[in-house]
Design a protein around this motif. Structure first.
Motif, PDB file in Angstrom:
ATOM      1  N   THR A  83      -5.234   4.031  12.695  1.00  0.00           N
ATOM      2  CA  THR A  83      -4.781   4.823  11.674  1.00  0.00           C
ATOM      3  C   THR A  83      -4.715   3.998  10.276  1.00  0.00           C
ATOM      4  O   THR A  83      -4.924   4.491   9.286  1.00  0.00           O
ATOM      5  CB  THR A  83      -3.363   5.369  11.999  1.00  0.00           C
ATOM      6  OG1 THR A  83      -3.441   5.954  13.110  1.00  0.00           O
ATOM      7  CG2 THR A  83      -2.785   6.120  10.882  1.00  0.00           C
ATOM      8  N   VAL A  84      -4.122   2.766  10.374  1.00  0.00           N
ATOM      9  CA  VAL A  84      -4.094   1.868   9.107  1.00  0.00           C
ATOM     10  C   VAL A  84      -5.343   0.753   8.930  1.00  0.00           C
ATOM     11  O   VAL A  84      -5.568   0.227  10.080  1.00  0.00           O
ATOM     12  CB  VAL A  84      -2.577   1.031   9.336  1.00  0.00           C
ATOM     13  CG1 VAL A  84      -2.505   0.459   7.904  1.00  0.00           C
ATOM     14  CG2 VAL A  84      -1.507   2.192   9.659  1.00  0.00           C
ATOM     15  N   GLN A  88      -4.923  -3.482   5.020  1.00  0.00           N
ATOM     16  CA  GLN A  88      -3.649  -3.332   4.536  1.00  0.00           C
ATOM     17  C   GLN A  88      -2.738  -4.599   4.692  1.00  0.00           C
ATOM     18  O   GLN A  88      -2.739  -5.059   6.155  1.00  0.00           O
ATOM     19  CB  GLN A  88      -2.974  -2.102   5.274  1.00  0.00           C
ATOM     20  CG  GLN A  88      -1.442  -1.821   4.729  1.00  0.00           C
ATOM     21  CD  GLN A  88      -1.089  -1.601   3.271  1.00  0.00           C
ATOM     22  OE1 GLN A  88      -1.063  -2.501   2.625  1.00  0.00           O
ATOM     23  NE2 GLN A  88      -1.610  -0.435   2.911  1.00  0.00           N
ATOM     24  N   TRP A  91       2.832  -4.256   6.423  1.00  0.00           N
ATOM     25  CA  TRP A  91       3.417  -2.883   6.933  1.00  0.00           C
ATOM     26  C   TRP A  91       4.511  -2.251   5.943  1.00  0.00           C
ATOM     27  O   TRP A  91       4.431  -1.029   5.804  1.00  0.00           O
ATOM     28  CB  TRP A  91       3.940  -3.110   8.185  1.00  0.00           C
ATOM     29  CG  TRP A  91       4.285  -1.951   9.051  1.00  0.00           C
ATOM     30  CD1 TRP A  91       5.712  -1.394   8.991  1.00  0.00           C
ATOM     31  CD2 TRP A  91       3.672  -0.789   9.598  1.00  0.00           C
ATOM     32  NE1 TRP A  91       5.847  -0.532   9.694  1.00  0.00           N
ATOM     33  CE2 TRP A  91       4.698   0.151  10.032  1.00  0.00           C
ATOM     34  CE3 TRP A  91       2.312  -0.387   9.689  1.00  0.00           C
ATOM     35  CZ2 TRP A  91       4.291   1.279  10.671  1.00  0.00           C
ATOM     36  CZ3 TRP A  91       1.952   0.345  10.503  1.00  0.00           C
ATOM     37  CH2 TRP A  91       2.951   1.567  10.775  1.00  0.00           C
ATOM     38  N   VAL A  94       2.698   0.180   3.654  1.00  0.00           N
ATOM     39  CA  VAL A  94       2.038   1.327   4.187  1.00  0.00           C
ATOM     40  C   VAL A  94       2.924   2.693   3.736  1.00  0.00           C
ATOM     41  O   VAL A  94       4.122   2.560   3.879  1.00  0.00           O
ATOM     42  CB  VAL A  94       1.925   1.383   5.715  1.00  0.00           C
ATOM     43  CG1 VAL A  94       1.066   2.824   6.342  1.00  0.00           C
ATOM     44  CG2 VAL A  94       1.021   0.226   6.035  1.00  0.00           C
ATOM     45  N   ASP A  95       2.149   3.775   3.220  1.00  0.00           N
ATOM     46  CA  ASP A  95       2.833   4.778   2.603  1.00  0.00           C
ATOM     47  C   ASP A  95       3.547   5.534   3.839  1.00  0.00           C
ATOM     48  O   ASP A  95       3.006   5.487   5.065  1.00  0.00           O
ATOM     49  CB  ASP A  95       1.908   5.852   2.045  1.00  0.00           C
ATOM     50  CG  ASP A  95       0.747   6.378   2.916  1.00  0.00           C
ATOM     51  OD1 ASP A  95       1.086   7.114   3.461  1.00  0.00           O
ATOM     52  OD2 ASP A  95      -0.179   5.584   2.894  1.00  0.00           O
ATOM     53  N   THR A  98       1.569   8.077   6.277  1.00  0.00           N
ATOM     54  CA  THR A  98       0.552   7.393   7.232  1.00  0.00           C
ATOM     55  C   THR A  98       1.465   6.767   8.368  1.00  0.00           C
ATOM     56  O   THR A  98       1.185   7.158   9.733  1.00  0.00           O
ATOM     57  CB  THR A  98      -0.074   6.173   6.735  1.00  0.00           C
ATOM     58  OG1 THR A  98      -0.694   6.514   5.592  1.00  0.00           O
ATOM     59  CG2 THR A  98      -0.924   5.363   7.705  1.00  0.00           C
ATOM     60  N   LYS A  99       2.750   6.301   8.077  1.00  0.00           N
ATOM     61  CA  LYS A  99       3.643   5.985   9.222  1.00  0.00           C
ATOM     62  C   LYS A  99       4.167   7.272   9.931  1.00  0.00           C
ATOM     63  O   LYS A  99       4.312   7.240  11.042  1.00  0.00           O
ATOM     64  CB  LYS A  99       4.883   5.282   8.514  1.00  0.00           C
ATOM     65  CG  LYS A  99       4.611   4.182   7.934  1.00  0.00           C
ATOM     66  CD  LYS A  99       5.765   3.322   7.246  1.00  0.00           C
ATOM     67  CE  LYS A  99       5.598   1.826   6.828  1.00  0.00           C
ATOM     68  NZ  LYS A  99       6.784   1.243   6.307  1.00  0.00           N
ATOM     69  N   ILE A 101       2.280   9.720  10.521  1.00  0.00           N
ATOM     70  CA  ILE A 101       1.147   9.951  11.432  1.00  0.00           C
ATOM     71  C   ILE A 101       1.032   9.205  12.624  1.00  0.00           C
ATOM     72  O   ILE A 101       0.779   9.638  13.764  1.00  0.00           O
ATOM     73  CB  ILE A 101      -0.380   9.860  10.704  1.00  0.00           C
ATOM     74  CG1 ILE A 101      -0.366  11.030   9.576  1.00  0.00           C
ATOM     75  CG2 ILE A 101      -1.496  10.191  11.642  1.00  0.00           C
ATOM     76  CD1 ILE A 101      -1.465  10.782   8.663  1.00  0.00           C
ATOM     77  N   VAL A 102       1.342   7.781  12.482  1.00  0.00           N
ATOM     78  CA  VAL A 102       1.415   7.059  13.645  1.00  0.00           C
ATOM     79  C   VAL A 102       2.588   7.689  14.528  1.00  0.00           C
ATOM     80  O   VAL A 102       2.337   7.513  15.926  1.00  0.00           O
ATOM     81  CB  VAL A 102       1.824   5.650  13.311  1.00  0.00           C
ATOM     82  CG1 VAL A 102       2.124   4.668  14.329  1.00  0.00           C
ATOM     83  CG2 VAL A 102       0.657   5.022  12.430  1.00  0.00           C
TER      84      VAL A 102
END
Length: 461
Positions: A83-84, A88, A91, A94-95, A98-99, A101-102
């Motif tokens: 996903t990332v 990057q 951590w 990371v927007d 996106t987090k 989604i994880v």
């Protein structure tokens, strides 16, 4: 509902994992190689389970750590890696989308509720950092020390070619090479290396509980020592053995009533308190509040706990005072750069204080930029304590430990960055190493006679 009780044992070494020049241990490289292969297999398994309308259960110990959950931990890692992108760097940057989604991907395959979201996301961040290290050490260069142009076959399900190209470019940069060299030196100075591998503190504790009985409580000082034994269960590191002997001696004093029942034995044996937000000897996912909140069932507090509360209150008070002063200065249109007197144009007559002149103990401070302007980039607290360390590692030469509380220039690069903290803004509320000659003792003071707007820049030329 499926169960996640698979063993976390690592299979015999694969010849393909051999790395001839790796600062990370060979065992860690093998673990990461195994994690990738296993993670891809588990991803397929979880997808099939989810398609059948089922979820895999996860076991948790009393501290809120996942145990006997190899599939769960591996799946978090592979979801994060797919996903990332590997480009990057942190951590923290990371927007949130996106987090999320994880988290949604992981929670759709396992029986976990919203209360475990922080655990999952923090674990994902660690997995990404370990993955970047693994790629750098194992696949970045070929046997002739030339950078590899194409994504290696093992990594192709996880890494896009454009991300690989950007990653290689970033590893060629001087900034990365310098940071890597600094981190290697600091890790090499670690006196108490962790040796429990993939098992983790939670796994070490679970083995002890199963061996001695489910009603047994394993102290964190005992876990700390167990995690530093060799494969035969023996402490063969002299420095670790020294601390283990102190732990035994202090434990006897507690049992004899010479020390309070809830004395922090591990902190006393190591000679340093826990850093804010971290608890040594208990492993991933346990906060200071969670751990100490569960054992403080008494009418009186120990001396170490009282001191800890006082330190936390002092830090909070300092942060509020500093923020209030800066807000006041900003409202008055003043530039927070002329602190404790004027800083000379050349920097030769600046008000910096040599490390041997900084008062012992804890004091207010301003952190200066390492350039001719000597501008203040952050305010906080300086700790001039003999034999002090930073995150359990020796301080770099001619540096002192500082807790950054207010960022005046959030984008200013840290003198000694890490994977998680690279700028002043990243390090707020954390301890960092700062060159002693760039630390000014005292609190911000607004200038007596603010200069007109056109003249403000003249004092910095």
């Amino acid at each position: 509902m499926a169960s996640d009780s698979e063993s976390t044992e690592i299979p015999p070494s694969d010849p393909a994992t051999t790395c001839t020049d790796a600062p990370l241990s060979q065992k860690k490289l093998e673990q990461e190689y195994y994690n990738i292969q296993r993670g891809l297999t588990i991803m397929e398994e979880v997808t099939k389970t989810r398609a059948a309308g089922k979820k895999i259960s996860v076991q948790w110990n009393k501290k809120g750590q996942a145990i006997k959950s190899a599939k769960f931990i591996s799946y978090i890692g592979v979801v994060a890696k797919t996903t990332v992108p590997i480009t990057q760097k942190s951590w923290r940057k990371v927007d949130q989308a996106t987090k999320d989604i994880v988290w949604e991907t992981v929670s759709s395959g396992f029986e976990i509720d919203e209360s475990k979201k922080d655990f999952v996301l923090q674990k994902a961040g660690r997995a990404l950092r370990s993955f970047r290290h693994f790629i750098t050490q194992k696949y970045l260069k070929d046997p002739d020390a030339e950078f590899v142009a194409q994504v290696p076959p093992l990594l192709q399900p996880l890494v896009k070619q454009e991300d690989w190209d950007a990653f290689v470019v970033s590893r060629r940069e001087k900034e990365f090479k310098e940071l890597s060299a600094q981190n290697k030196k600091r890790v090499a100075k670690n006196e108490y290396p962790y040796r429990a591998g993939r098992l983790g503190y939670a796994g070490v504790e679970q083995k002890e509980v199963e061996a001695e009985g489910s009603d047994v409580t394993i102290s964190r000082q005992r876990l700390w020592a167990l995690a530093r034994t060799n494969k035969d269960g023996v402490i063969d590191n002299p420095r670790v053995k020294e601390v283990a002997e102190k732990i035994d001696s202090l434990s006897q004093e507690v049992s004899q009533g010479k020390l309070p029942e809830h004395e922090d034995i591990l902190a006393r044996a190591l000679g340093t308190p826990d850093h804010p937000g971290r608890v040594r000897g208990v492993g991933f996912g346990v906060t200071k509040k969670q751990y100490f909140g569960k054992i403080k069932k008494r009418t009186s507090a120990s001396s170490s706990e009282v001191q800890e509360l006082r330190e936390e209150q002092a830090v909070m008070k300092q942060q509020l005072e500093a923020q209030a002063k800066l807000i006041d200065m900003l409202l008055k249109g003043q530039i927070p750069g002329r602190l404790l007197g004027d800083v000379s144009p050349s920097g030769k007559d600046s008000c910096t204080v040599p490390s041997d002149k900084i008062p012992e103990g804890e004091n207010d401070c301003n952190c200066l930029a390492d350039n001719p302007s000597r501008k203040v980039v952050a305010t906080g607290r300086v700790y001039n304590i003999a034999g002090d360390t930073i995150h359990n590692l020796p301080l770099p030469p001619d540096c002192i430990r500082v807790s950054l509380l207010v960022a005046i220039d959030p984008k200013y690069p840290l003198p000694y960055p890490t994977d998680e903290m690279q700028t002043v803004g990243d390090a707020l509320g954390s301890f960092v190493a700062w060159p002693s000659h760039l630390v000014m003792v005292g609190t911000p003071k607004p200038p007596k006679d603010p200069l007109p707007p056109k003249k403000k820049c003249l004092c910095l030329l």
